[in-house]
Enzyme design. Structure first.
Site, PDB file in Angstrom:
ATOM      1  N   SER A   1      -2.239  -0.971   4.181  1.00 25.75           N
ATOM      2  CA  SER A   1      -0.812  -0.763   4.359  1.00 25.75           C
ATOM      3  C   SER A   1      -0.026  -0.855   3.047  1.00 25.75           C
ATOM      4  O   SER A   1       1.185  -0.631   3.043  1.00 25.75           O
ATOM      5  CB  SER A   1      -0.255  -1.790   5.355  1.00 25.75           C
ATOM      6  OG  SER A   1      -0.435  -3.115   4.892  1.00 25.75           O
TER       7      SER A   1
ATOM      8  N   SER B   1      -5.716  -4.040   3.263  1.00 27.88           N
ATOM      9  CA  SER B   1      -4.462  -3.395   2.889  1.00 27.88           C
ATOM     10  C   SER B   1      -4.127  -3.446   1.411  1.00 27.88           C
ATOM     11  O   SER B   1      -3.262  -2.704   0.950  1.00 27.88           O
ATOM     12  CB  SER B   1      -3.306  -4.007   3.688  1.00 27.88           C
ATOM     13  OG  SER B   1      -3.380  -3.619   5.038  1.00 27.88           O
TER      14      SER B   1
ATOM     15  N   LYS C   1       6.071  -4.439  -2.169  1.00 31.22           N
ATOM     16  CA  LYS C   1       5.807  -3.825  -0.864  1.00 31.22           C
ATOM     17  C   LYS C   1       6.991  -4.024   0.077  1.00 31.22           C
ATOM     18  O   LYS C   1       7.596  -5.099   0.108  1.00 31.22           O
ATOM     19  CB  LYS C   1       4.535  -4.449  -0.278  1.00 31.22           C
ATOM     20  CG  LYS C   1       4.017  -3.803   0.985  1.00 31.22           C
ATOM     21  CD  LYS C   1       2.690  -4.443   1.384  1.00 31.22           C
ATOM     22  CE  LYS C   1       2.110  -3.825   2.634  1.00 31.22           C
ATOM     23  NZ  LYS C   1       0.775  -4.380   2.971  1.00 31.22           N
TER      24      LYS C   1
END
Length: 483
Positions: free
Chosen positions: A153, A177, A78
């Site tokens: 996210s 997320s 990420k």
């Protein structure tokens, strides 16, 4: 053989058997990204030269007898994790040139385990959305329907995995997320027990990578199979060597049961604050039927379950008090004025958010005491049950909605509109008390979109939820690649 969609476990076995090299796996993953990612925009920062070099090193190490858990396996990370030499922006334009000099602790652990890092995956601005788009890198699309979001996210990671861009990814979770993108994209993810995996080096730029203990927020694994979640969690878990790692070592307890028929499960498909859409309800019920068919004890109600409305209110207060703590003084004073005008009788979610945004330290301590009462309730609950099955959000992936004012966005649940952020109540169910939760694919919507559910387990008994995920994968099937 096509190597983009086998599991990490299968790839590790093939590498050990000499059926494929890490260079071949890496080249094939890169070729797929170069072919398909223009339409998805999942990989926002490519690191292909260093990935190829790492793959060559992995093959050489294996030739000399090395065998590490992820040796030679291509993975993604990420964007919010620091990787030395690559930008870490959190999607914030004024930090587009921030390049850390040191890897986050989890990136270091990936590399130490032998993983080959292909690049970084897209995120929303400041990691603060249920979608993944920002001015620097643009919008990540859902692999099943490009008109819809991949979630946030960790939406770039979920889209990458569903598309065969690496076998594993690492994300983070404060408000679903990890779990929401997994649900929207049809993959697996695990939100660990709070504090199980250190978060150092996943910090908003340009902040220093300090070993801070975060409230609510965790880092965790994402994969295309439940067993791979356990493989990656074993790499990620364990205390930070800069703090408690100097004195302690982690030993997670084994799963409570190995057979489906031994599990005791509470199934929830209704929340008092928001309805559950028909497609998600069908997914929850499909898992409930599989549990019952496998001989598990399945209940729909229990007086031991902590009260869901108060839990959601507490979660919203903790969530937004943390974000508002960084607001400018003038903006914070405006919030204080608005909060003072609230009626004491206003117990809505919006009121809970506003009160939380202006918490004093005294207010926070009082709320935290109520949280401890909920944790005590969960301990009593898990003396009688092994897991909770419930939704992750009320709907499958929704169409892109980039209205700059999230308060004006609405989530459509079977034709009726609801406030956008109200869908977080299910994500908050395990997050507020710090419980582990595993997201698994459960079914498909009538439109063919993935539908996931979460398996919530006892604190620090992460292997219980993960084992249940494995058993359900065997029973109802798991990841399926988008057509």
């Amino acid at each position: 053989m096509e190597w983009n969609f086998p599991t990490a476990g299968q790839l590790a076995a093939a590498l050990r058997a000499g059926e494929v090299t890490s260079v071949e796996l890496t080249d094939e993953a890169i070729a797929r990204i170069e072919r398909d990612d223009d339409a998805l925009n999942a990989i926002c920062v490519r690191d292909f030269d260093r990935a190829r070099a790492a793959a060559r090193g992995a093959d050489q190490a294996r030739a000399h007898g090395a065998d590490r858990p992820l040796l030679g396996i291509p993975v993604t990370v990420k964007e919010s994790y620091d990787i030395a030499g690559l930008p870490t922006t959190w999607g914030m334009p004024h930090h587009r040139n921030h390049v850390p000099a040191e890897d986050a602790v989890q990136v270091s652990r990936l590399k130490a385990a032998g993983a080959v890092v292909l690049g970084k995956t897209n995120v929303p601005l400041g990691l603060q959305d249920i979608q993944s788009f920002n001015e620097i890198y643009g919008t990540t699309n859902n692999p099943w329907d490009h008109r819809r979001t991949s979630g946030g996210s960790s939406g770039g990671s979920a889209a990458a995995l569903a598309s065969g861009f690496g076998a594993l990814s690492i994300g983070s979770d404060l408000a679903g997320s990890l779990r929401t993108p997994a649900h929207f994209c049809g993959i697996y993810a695990h939100k660990p027990t709070l504090g199980l995996a250190p978060i150092r080096g996943m910090v908003p730029p340009p902040g220093p990578a300090l070993p801070v203990e975060h409230d609510l927020a965790v880092v965790g694994p994402m994969a295309r199979t439940a067993r791979d979640l356990t493989l990656l969690l074993d790499v990620m878990a364990g205390p930070d060597p800069l703090t408690s790692g100097a004195a302690y070592h982690l030993t997670l307890p084994p799963a409570r049961h190995e057979r489906l028929r031994d599990f005791r499960v509470l199934v929830l498909d209704d929340h008092p604050l928001i309805p559950t859409g028909s497609a998600v309800r069908a997914g929850v019920n499909r898992v409930a039927d599989a549990l019952a068919d496998g001989g598990a004890r399945v209940e729909r109600h229990s007086p031991l379950l902590p009260e869901l409305t108060e839990a959601a209110m507490l979660y919203r207060q903790f969530l937004f008090s943390g974000s508002a703590a960084h607001f400018p003084v003038e903006e914070h004073e405006q919030l204080r004025t608005r909060a003072a005008q609230l009626s004491p009788d206003d117990q809505s979610l919006d009121a809970a958010v506003l009160r939380g945004m202006v918490f004093s330290h005294r207010d926070w301590l009082q709320a935290n005491n109520r949280r401890e009462l909920h944790r005590h309730g969960w301990r009593r609950f898990f003396a009688e049950f092994d897991a909770v099955v419930c939704p992750i959000t009320p709907t499958p992936a929704f169409p892109h909605d980039h209205n700059p004012d999230p308060r004006r966005r609405r989530i459509d649940i079977d034709g009726a509109g609801y406030p956008y952020f109200d869908q977080l109540v299910w994500a908050g169910l395990p997050t507020m008390p710090g419980l582990p939760a595993t997201a698994i694919p459960a079914s498909r919507s009538p439109e063919g979109l993935p539908v996931g559910v979460q398996l919530v387990g006892p604190m620090f008994e992460d292997r219980t939820a993960l084992r249940l995920a494995e058993l359900l994968e065997q029973k109802i099937g798991g990841f399926r690649a988008p057509k």
